[in-house]
Write a protein that holds these residues in place. Structure first.
Motif, mmCIF file in Angstrom:
data_model
loop_
_atom_site.group_PDB
_atom_site.id
_atom_site.type_symbol
_atom_site.label_atom_id
_atom_site.label_comp_id
_atom_site.label_asym_id
_atom_site.label_seq_id
_atom_site.Cartn_x
_atom_site.Cartn_y
_atom_site.Cartn_z
ATOM 1 N N LEU A 1 -74.556 23.291 -22.204
ATOM 2 C CA LEU A 1 -74.687 23.663 -23.621
ATOM 3 C C LEU A 1 -75.375 22.555 -24.414
ATOM 4 C CD1 LEU A 1 -71.251 25.406 -24.340
ATOM 5 C CD2 LEU A 1 -73.526 26.476 -24.346
ATOM 6 N N LEU A 2 -75.064 21.307 -24.063
ATOM 7 C CA LEU A 2 -75.690 20.168 -24.735
ATOM 8 C C LEU A 2 -77.207 20.182 -24.512
ATOM 9 C CD1 LEU A 2 -75.058 17.558 -26.358
ATOM 10 C CD2 LEU A 2 -74.961 16.359 -24.172
ATOM 11 N N VAL B 1 -70.185 23.249 -18.039
ATOM 12 C CA VAL B 1 -70.644 24.196 -19.071
ATOM 13 C C VAL B 1 -70.969 23.455 -20.364
ATOM 14 C CG1 VAL B 1 -69.932 26.119 -20.546
ATOM 15 C CG2 VAL B 1 -69.482 26.204 -18.098
ATOM 16 N N SER B 2 -70.113 22.491 -20.739
ATOM 17 C CA SER B 2 -70.383 21.730 -21.968
ATOM 18 C C SER B 2 -71.654 20.903 -21.813
ATOM 19 C CB SER B 2 -69.190 20.844 -22.330
ATOM 20 O OG SER B 2 -68.959 19.874 -21.328
ATOM 21 N N LEU C 1 -65.529 23.169 -16.829
ATOM 22 C CA LEU C 1 -65.556 22.908 -18.277
ATOM 23 C C LEU C 1 -66.577 21.826 -18.629
ATOM 24 C CD1 LEU C 1 -61.783 23.122 -19.301
ATOM 25 C CD2 LEU C 1 -63.640 24.681 -19.933
ATOM 26 N N LYS C 2 -66.546 20.724 -17.876
ATOM 27 C CA LYS C 2 -67.510 19.640 -18.111
ATOM 28 C C LYS C 2 -68.929 20.143 -17.886
ATOM 29 C CE LYS C 2 -65.170 15.216 -17.331
ATOM 30 N NZ LYS C 2 -65.126 14.027 -16.471
ATOM 31 N N ARG D 1 -71.067 14.470 -18.148
ATOM 32 C CA ARG D 1 -71.302 15.898 -18.376
ATOM 33 C C ARG D 1 -72.726 16.316 -18.033
ATOM 34 N NH1 ARG D 1 -67.085 15.003 -21.680
ATOM 35 N NH2 ARG D 1 -65.714 16.737 -22.189
#
Length: 450
Positions: free
Chosen positions: A424-425, A420-421, A417-418, A359
């Motif tokens: 965010l992390l 964006v996550s 999705l990966k 990610r």
């Protein structure tokens, strides 16, 4: 970083040879022995593959040129963290360190340890649990070596890198001396239905190629332990990057010399398959031994580099002060080394490194783009006086920024999705930073009243 005289300080024991060995040793891990297949799937032609490896090398060299100038201007421990802090802001520097510890750097240590253990499994039976145990033991062993002194850590790195490069030279000589040019046609390649290779495929191929060039910037982390870092680190970056690029081009030419292209595309361990085609199981065993040596050398360099960033952040008051502690006898950031070892081993034990790693690994390139934007800002600041200036400025830095942003855009488009996550992390570090600074400020005010 200035420190109180009562504290032990880091000792400058890394010279040009050790610094260059650090660059080469960290970059040349296990990826070059398997990654060619990923690249060939995106660009299924010999010319396309060679072009992608050359572009990956050129892009890495552009980044190294930017890093070289910044390292010559800021020659203290911390590397990219310092460059981001000075070029942009303390917040951006903190986010780099945050991403490094929780995922990017620790994840690379965990992943490299697992790759090392998997190839050890070629010589002894290891189940999934056994692979994890060997990976954790390798991380703890090399962390102990680096705990007892940067001189020992860099000496181990130099020996492993020299052995690795010599082994690559011997394998190249073996491939070209005993191999026969492979011109076997492949329906998958010669088919008229095969779509033409476009810019998108080349970009995806370069992203796969850059995975094999990872870690080129890490030599800057240990500037505080390098002799004449303002001269040594730029030279090590340039020489090391060129050596790695030449090794990679030669290895891939050797794979394509021995194996037909369709076999390279289908292979998951192309170097071992090429050696197996020439010398059977003994050849595959020799390649597995080289991958073990490569992964072990890369792992040592990555373990050596990371704690220097946490040390620099601690001295700036951005993390717990004890992470900046220097061992009075061994003169290493021993607590930072210990914490990194425990967290990386924990990621292996719980298998959580995979999700974090996939990610966040691409977000490195967001920080590389920001670091280069910082270079433009620094050039306009009075008092900025690097002893080395980036060749091809401003075109080379602009190209590097555009390429870095292109990599990020492609990654987000491919796996939204990966991606964006992962972002965010990293972004989660921002509220942590402001809470930390607020707490420290309040603490300073309260202490002032007393």
């Amino acid at each position: 970083m200035t420190q109180p005289s009562s504290r032990a300080e880091l000792v400058r024991s890394i010279g040009f040879v050790q610094a260059t060995a650090l660059v080469v040793g960290i970059i040349v891990g296990a990826a070059v022995f398997v990654q060619s297949s990923d690249i060939s799937r995106h660009v299924p032609s010999i010319r396309g593959m060679i072009l992608v490896w050359m572009l990956s090398g050129v892009l890495t060299l552009c980044g190294a040129l930017v890093c070289a100038e910044l390292a010559s201007a800021f020659s203290e421990t911390g590397g990219v963290y310092i460059f981001l802090k000075e070029g942009l802001s303390r917040e951006v520097g903190f986010l780099w360190g945050w991403a490094m510890f929780w995922s990017v750097h620790s994840g690379i240590i965990a992943a490299t340890g697992v790759i090392f253990a998997r190839f050890v499994g070629y010589f002894m039976p290891l189940d999934d649990r056994g692979i994890r145990v060997v990976a954790i033991l390798s991380i703890l062993l090399l962390s102990a070596v680096n705990y007892f002194g940067v001189k020992q850590g860099s000496a181990v790195q130099t020996v492993l890198t020299i052995a690795k490069v010599l082994a690559i030279v011997l394998i190249l000589a073996f491939f070209f001396a005993f191999g026969h040019p492979s011109h076997a046609p492949s329906p998958a390649i010669t088919s008229a239905a095969m779509p033409p290779i476009g810019a998108h495929q080349i970009i995806l191929g370069v992203i796969a190629g850059l995975f094999a060039f990872g870690g080129w910037h890490m030599v800057t982390y240990s500037a505080g332990e390098t002799r004449s870092p303002e001269k040594t680190i730029p030279r090590a970056l340039l020489v090391g990057t060129v050596v790695v690029t030449l090794c990679y081009l030669a290895l891939n030419a050797a794979y394509l010399y021995v194996l037909p292209l369709h076999q390279v595309i289908a292979s998951n361990r192309v170097a071992a398959d090429a050696a197996n085609a020439l010398a059977g199981p003994k050849g595959a065993a020799a390649i597995s031994a080289l991958v073990i040596l490569s992964a072990f050398g890369s792992l040592n360099g990555i373990i050596l580099a990371g704690p220097r960033v946490y040390y620099a952040m601690a001295n700036d008051g951005l993390v717990f002060r004890w992470l900046g502690a220097v061992h009075p006898r061994f003169q290493t950031p021993h607590l930072a080394i210990l914490l990194q070892a425990l967290w990386s081993a924990g990621l292996v034990a719980t298998d959580t490194y995979r999700g974090l790693f996939t990610r966040v690994i691409y977000t490195e390139w967001l920080f590389f783009a920001l670091m280069t934007i910082g270079l433009f800002r620094l050039r306009r600041k009075p008092g900025y006086s690097p002893s080395y200036r980036t060749w091809g400025y401003p075109l080379v830095p602009v190209f590097f920024i555009v390429a870095s942003l292109t990599i990020i855009a492609n990654q987000i488009a491919a796996e939204p999705l990966k991606s964006v996550s992962g972002l965010l992390l990293v972004a989660l570090g921002l509220p942590v930073y402001y809470l930390w600074v607020r707490r420290r400020t309040q603490g300073a005010i309260e202490n002032g009243h007393h």
